[in-house]
Design a protein around this motif. Sequence first.
Motif, PDB file in Angstrom:
ATOM      1  N   GLN A 137      40.397  31.307  53.646  1.00  0.00           N
ATOM      2  CA  GLN A 137      41.018  32.573  53.296  1.00  0.00           C
ATOM      3  C   GLN A 137      41.688  32.491  51.924  1.00  0.00           C
ATOM      4  OE1 GLN A 137      40.468  35.135  55.066  1.00  0.00           O
ATOM      5  NE2 GLN A 137      41.900  36.704  54.372  1.00  0.00           N
ATOM      6  N   SER A 138      42.294  31.350  51.614  1.00  0.00           N
ATOM      7  CA  SER A 138      42.918  31.186  50.294  1.00  0.00           C
ATOM      8  C   SER A 138      41.869  31.206  49.189  1.00  0.00           C
ATOM      9  CB  SER A 138      43.689  29.863  50.245  1.00  0.00           C
ATOM     10  OG  SER A 138      44.771  29.878  51.138  1.00  0.00           O
ATOM     11  N   VAL A 139      40.714  30.618  49.462  1.00  0.00           N
ATOM     12  CA  VAL A 139      39.628  30.622  48.479  1.00  0.00           C
ATOM     13  C   VAL A 139      39.125  32.047  48.267  1.00  0.00           C
ATOM     14  CG1 VAL A 139      37.302  29.786  47.961  1.00  0.00           C
ATOM     15  CG2 VAL A 139      38.951  28.258  49.063  1.00  0.00           C
ATOM     16  N   LEU A 140      39.009  32.797  49.364  1.00  0.00           N
ATOM     17  CA  LEU A 140      38.572  34.188  49.260  1.00  0.00           C
ATOM     18  C   LEU A 140      39.570  35.003  48.443  1.00  0.00           C
ATOM     19  CD1 LEU A 140      36.617  36.442  50.036  1.00  0.00           C
ATOM     20  CD2 LEU A 140      37.846  36.684  52.211  1.00  0.00           C
ATOM     21  N   LEU A 141      40.856  34.787  48.684  1.00  0.00           N
ATOM     22  CA  LEU A 141      41.879  35.473  47.899  1.00  0.00           C
ATOM     23  C   LEU A 141      41.796  35.081  46.430  1.00  0.00           C
ATOM     24  CD1 LEU A 141      44.864  35.196  50.380  1.00  0.00           C
ATOM     25  CD2 LEU A 141      44.025  37.335  49.411  1.00  0.00           C
ATOM     26  N   ASP A 142      41.601  33.805  46.184  1.00  0.00           N
ATOM     27  CA  ASP A 142      41.488  33.319  44.815  1.00  0.00           C
ATOM     28  C   ASP A 142      40.319  33.983  44.087  1.00  0.00           C
ATOM     29  OD1 ASP A 142      42.237  31.530  42.674  1.00  0.00           O
ATOM     30  OD2 ASP A 142      40.440  30.381  43.152  1.00  0.00           O
ATOM     31  N   LEU A 143      39.260  34.218  44.829  1.00  0.00           N
ATOM     32  CA  LEU A 143      38.050  34.787  44.241  1.00  0.00           C
ATOM     33  C   LEU A 143      38.166  36.292  43.995  1.00  0.00           C
ATOM     34  CD1 LEU A 143      35.081  34.284  43.395  1.00  0.00           C
ATOM     35  CD2 LEU A 143      34.438  34.644  45.781  1.00  0.00           C
ATOM     36  N   LYS A 144      38.818  37.014  44.925  1.00  0.00           N
ATOM     37  CA  LYS A 144      38.750  38.477  44.866  1.00  0.00           C
ATOM     38  C   LYS A 144      40.096  39.191  44.765  1.00  0.00           C
ATOM     39  CE  LYS A 144      35.624  40.533  44.921  1.00  0.00           C
ATOM     40  NZ  LYS A 144      34.742  40.953  43.790  1.00  0.00           N
ATOM     41  N   GLN A 145      41.213  38.471  44.801  1.00  0.00           N
ATOM     42  CA  GLN A 145      42.496  39.166  44.843  1.00  0.00           C
ATOM     43  C   GLN A 145      42.779  39.978  43.586  1.00  0.00           C
ATOM     44  OE1 GLN A 145      45.831  36.715  45.947  1.00  0.00           O
ATOM     45  NE2 GLN A 145      47.042  38.477  46.504  1.00  0.00           N
ATOM     46  N   ASP A 146      42.422  39.463  42.421  1.00  0.00           N
ATOM     47  CA  ASP A 146      42.642  40.216  41.189  1.00  0.00           C
ATOM     48  C   ASP A 146      41.870  41.533  41.212  1.00  0.00           C
ATOM     49  OD1 ASP A 146      44.342  38.311  40.208  1.00  0.00           O
ATOM     50  OD2 ASP A 146      42.876  37.371  38.890  1.00  0.00           O
ATOM     51  N   ASP A 147      40.620  41.468  41.664  1.00  0.00           N
ATOM     52  CA  ASP A 147      39.811  42.686  41.765  1.00  0.00           C
ATOM     53  C   ASP A 147      40.434  43.668  42.751  1.00  0.00           C
ATOM     54  OD1 ASP A 147      38.004  41.602  39.983  1.00  0.00           O
ATOM     55  OD2 ASP A 147      36.588  40.949  41.528  1.00  0.00           O
ATOM     56  N   PHE A 148      40.922  43.133  43.858  1.00  0.00           N
ATOM     57  CA  PHE A 148      41.519  43.977  44.887  1.00  0.00           C
ATOM     58  C   PHE A 148      42.780  44.653  44.375  1.00  0.00           C
ATOM     59  CE2 PHE A 148      44.099  44.277  48.935  1.00  0.00           C
ATOM     60  CZ  PHE A 148      43.346  45.304  49.503  1.00  0.00           C
ATOM     61  N   ASP A 149      43.640  43.898  43.690  1.00  0.00           N
ATOM     62  CA  ASP A 149      44.867  44.475  43.141  1.00  0.00           C
ATOM     63  C   ASP A 149      44.548  45.546  42.101  1.00  0.00           C
ATOM     64  OD1 ASP A 149      46.412  42.868  44.732  1.00  0.00           O
ATOM     65  OD2 ASP A 149      46.903  41.416  43.163  1.00  0.00           O
ATOM     66  N   GLU A 150      43.538  45.299  41.300  1.00  0.00           N
ATOM     67  CA  GLU A 150      43.140  46.287  40.297  1.00  0.00           C
ATOM     68  C   GLU A 150      42.653  47.564  40.968  1.00  0.00           C
ATOM     69  OE1 GLU A 150      40.060  46.723  36.496  1.00  0.00           O
ATOM     70  OE2 GLU A 150      40.405  44.764  37.420  1.00  0.00           O
ATOM     71  N   MET A 151      41.896  47.405  42.053  1.00  0.00           N
ATOM     72  CA  MET A 151      41.414  48.574  42.789  1.00  0.00           C
ATOM     73  C   MET A 151      42.580  49.368  43.370  1.00  0.00           C
ATOM     74  SD  MET A 151      39.295  48.758  46.346  1.00  0.00           S
ATOM     75  CE  MET A 151      40.827  48.387  47.203  1.00  0.00           C
ATOM     76  N   LEU A 152      43.555  48.649  43.940  1.00  0.00           N
ATOM     77  CA  LEU A 152      44.714  49.333  44.507  1.00  0.00           C
ATOM     78  C   LEU A 152      45.470  50.114  43.438  1.00  0.00           C
ATOM     79  CD1 LEU A 152      46.209  46.636  46.930  1.00  0.00           C
ATOM     80  CD2 LEU A 152      45.028  48.741  47.581  1.00  0.00           C
ATOM     81  N   MET A 153      45.654  49.508  42.271  1.00  0.00           N
ATOM     82  CA  MET A 153      46.390  50.176  41.213  1.00  0.00           C
ATOM     83  C   MET A 153      45.623  51.380  40.676  1.00  0.00           C
ATOM     84  SD  MET A 153      49.217  48.768  41.235  1.00  0.00           S
ATOM     85  CE  MET A 153      49.802  49.928  40.013  1.00  0.00           C
ATOM     86  N   THR A 154      44.306  51.263  40.624  1.00  0.00           N
ATOM     87  CA  THR A 154      43.491  52.407  40.200  1.00  0.00           C
ATOM     88  C   THR A 154      43.619  53.544  41.198  1.00  0.00           C
ATOM     89  OG1 THR A 154      41.908  50.989  39.042  1.00  0.00           O
ATOM     90  CG2 THR A 154      41.151  53.193  39.670  1.00  0.00           C
ATOM     91  N   ASN A 155      43.512  53.221  42.473  1.00  0.00           N
ATOM     92  CA  ASN A 155      43.629  54.241  43.515  1.00  0.00           C
ATOM     93  C   ASN A 155      45.023  54.845  43.562  1.00  0.00           C
ATOM     94  OD1 ASN A 155      41.001  53.642  44.156  1.00  0.00           O
ATOM     95  ND2 ASN A 155      41.478  52.519  46.022  1.00  0.00           N
ATOM     96  N   ALA A 156      46.023  54.029  43.222  1.00  0.00           N
ATOM     97  CA  ALA A 156      47.408  54.501  43.275  1.00  0.00           C
ATOM     98  C   ALA A 156      47.687  55.601  42.260  1.00  0.00           C
ATOM     99  CB  ALA A 156      48.366  53.335  43.054  1.00  0.00           C
ATOM    100  N   LYS A 157      46.838  55.710  41.243  1.00  0.00           N
ATOM    101  CA  LYS A 157      47.024  56.761  40.239  1.00  0.00           C
ATOM    102  C   LYS A 157      46.874  58.151  40.836  1.00  0.00           C
ATOM    103  CE  LYS A 157      45.501  53.871  36.360  1.00  0.00           C
ATOM    104  NZ  LYS A 157      44.449  53.658  35.326  1.00  0.00           N
ATOM    105  N   SER A 158      46.161  58.250  41.953  1.00  0.00           N
ATOM    106  CA  SER A 158      45.954  59.557  42.580  1.00  0.00           C
ATOM    107  C   SER A 158      46.925  59.809  43.732  1.00  0.00           C
ATOM    108  CB  SER A 158      44.513  59.672  43.084  1.00  0.00           C
ATOM    109  OG  SER A 158      44.240  58.689  44.069  1.00  0.00           O
ATOM    110  N   LEU A 159      47.915  58.915  43.889  1.00  0.00           N
ATOM    111  CA  LEU A 159      48.918  59.114  44.929  1.00  0.00           C
ATOM    112  C   LEU A 159      49.742  60.374  44.677  1.00  0.00           C
ATOM    113  CD1 LEU A 159      50.477  55.548  45.399  1.00  0.00           C
ATOM    114  CD2 LEU A 159      49.407  56.891  47.222  1.00  0.00           C
ATOM    115  N   ASP A 160      50.160  61.015  45.753  1.00  0.00           N
ATOM    116  CA  ASP A 160      51.183  62.046  45.654  1.00  0.00           C
ATOM    117  C   ASP A 160      52.509  61.302  45.598  1.00  0.00           C
ATOM    118  OD1 ASP A 160      52.854  64.197  45.841  1.00  0.00           O
ATOM    119  OD2 ASP A 160      52.346  64.701  47.917  1.00  0.00           O
TER     120      ASP A 160
END
Length: 358
Positions: free
Chosen positions: A307-330
Motif C-alpha cells: 500500500q505504501s508503494v501504491l501511495l508512493d506511485l500515485k499519491q501526487d496524481d491523486f492529490d492533484e486530482m482532488l485539488m482540481t476537483n475542489a475548484k468546483s466546490l460550493d
Amino acid sequence: MKFIKRATTAILAAVMCLSFSSCGDTSYIAKAEGETIPAGLYILSQYAALAEAQQTSGYDSSLKNIWDNKLENKSLKNWVNDRALELVKQYAEVEKEFKAEGLELDEDTIKEVDNTVESNWASVESLYTAIGVAKESYRLYLLNQQKYYEIFDAYYGEGGKEEISDDSLTAHYQENYAQFKAISFSKTDSAGKDLDASALVELKNKADQYLERAKAGEDFDELIAQRKKEISTDTSDTEEEEDQEVNNMIMIKKDEASWYVSNKLSNAVFEEAEIGEPILLSDDNAYYVVLRYNVTDDEETYQKMRQSVLLDLKQDDFDEMLMTNAKSLDFTLNESAAKRYDPKKIEKEQKKAAQAQS
C-alpha cells in the motif's frame, strides 16, 4: 482495515479545533457543499503546512527568526496560510467524493480512530489546550484521513477505476526501494574522536578483509555478528543477541532521508551496489561492507509495503486530482476566521512544549 499514516500524520496529530468569538463568528473556517468546516481544521492545516514548508527547498533553518523565510516569492506566513487553505479545500473535496462514491467507514475503522484519539489525547492535551484544540476536531481530521485512503483505493486499488497492475507496482518497488545488510567500520573511536590517518588505513584494511570473506561466501549475518563482537565493550549485549534471531536487513527508499543511513551511503547503495555482490562503500562516518538483496525476494515485506508503494506511485496524481476537483466546490471562506488564526502561534507553542520536555 488499512490504517495508513503519511509522514505528516504524526505531525498533524498535534493540533486541532479552535473556537473563539469576536466581532465575527470565527468558530468555522468555511462552508462547503452546505457543510460547516470547523476552524480547527484550518489550524490543523496550518500546522501541516508549516511542517511542509520546513522540508521545502529554499527554506533556511539557520535563520534566527524562521518567519524571515520566503518561499515561492511569498513570506513564510502567507505561504503557510495559502497551503493551509488548499488543505482545507482538499478536506472538503474528500468529504464530497466519499459521499458521491457511496462509501462508508466500517466499524473497525471508526473504532481504531476513536482509540487513536483517546490514546494520543492524554500525552498531548497540554499542547492542544495551549493552542485551543478540541478532541472532536482531532477525530474529524482522522476520520477524513481514512476517507481519503478509501477513495484512493477506489481509484487505484484492486478493482479500482484506474487500477494499478501488480507489474507496475513491482517495477516501481524494484526501482525505488533497496534492501541490504552492512558490516560497519566506524571512522571514530569509542570517545567519538576522528581516527588519525594511520588508524584509518588500518580500519580500511580490516574492512577489506571482511569484504574478501563475504565475497568468498561466508554467511553475512555471521560476519556482522563477528564484527559486533570485535567492537563490543559489553559482552552481555552480544550474548543476548546470540540467544535471539537478529534481523540485520535495512530498507531504504531512493531520494528519501533515513534515520539509519546517510544520504551518501543510500545513494551509493542504489548507484553502485549490485544485488548479491558484496561491495565496500563509505561515508563520512564509516566504511561499510554491503550486500544488497532483491527486494522482490522478500514477499512478506513486499506485501506489508504494498500500500505504501501504491501511495508512493500515485499519491501526487491523486492529490492533484482532488485539488482540481475542489475548484468546483460550493465553497465560502470565512474571512474573519482566516484573518484571526496566525500560524506564528503554533510555532510559539511548539517551542514552549519542547522547552517543557527538555
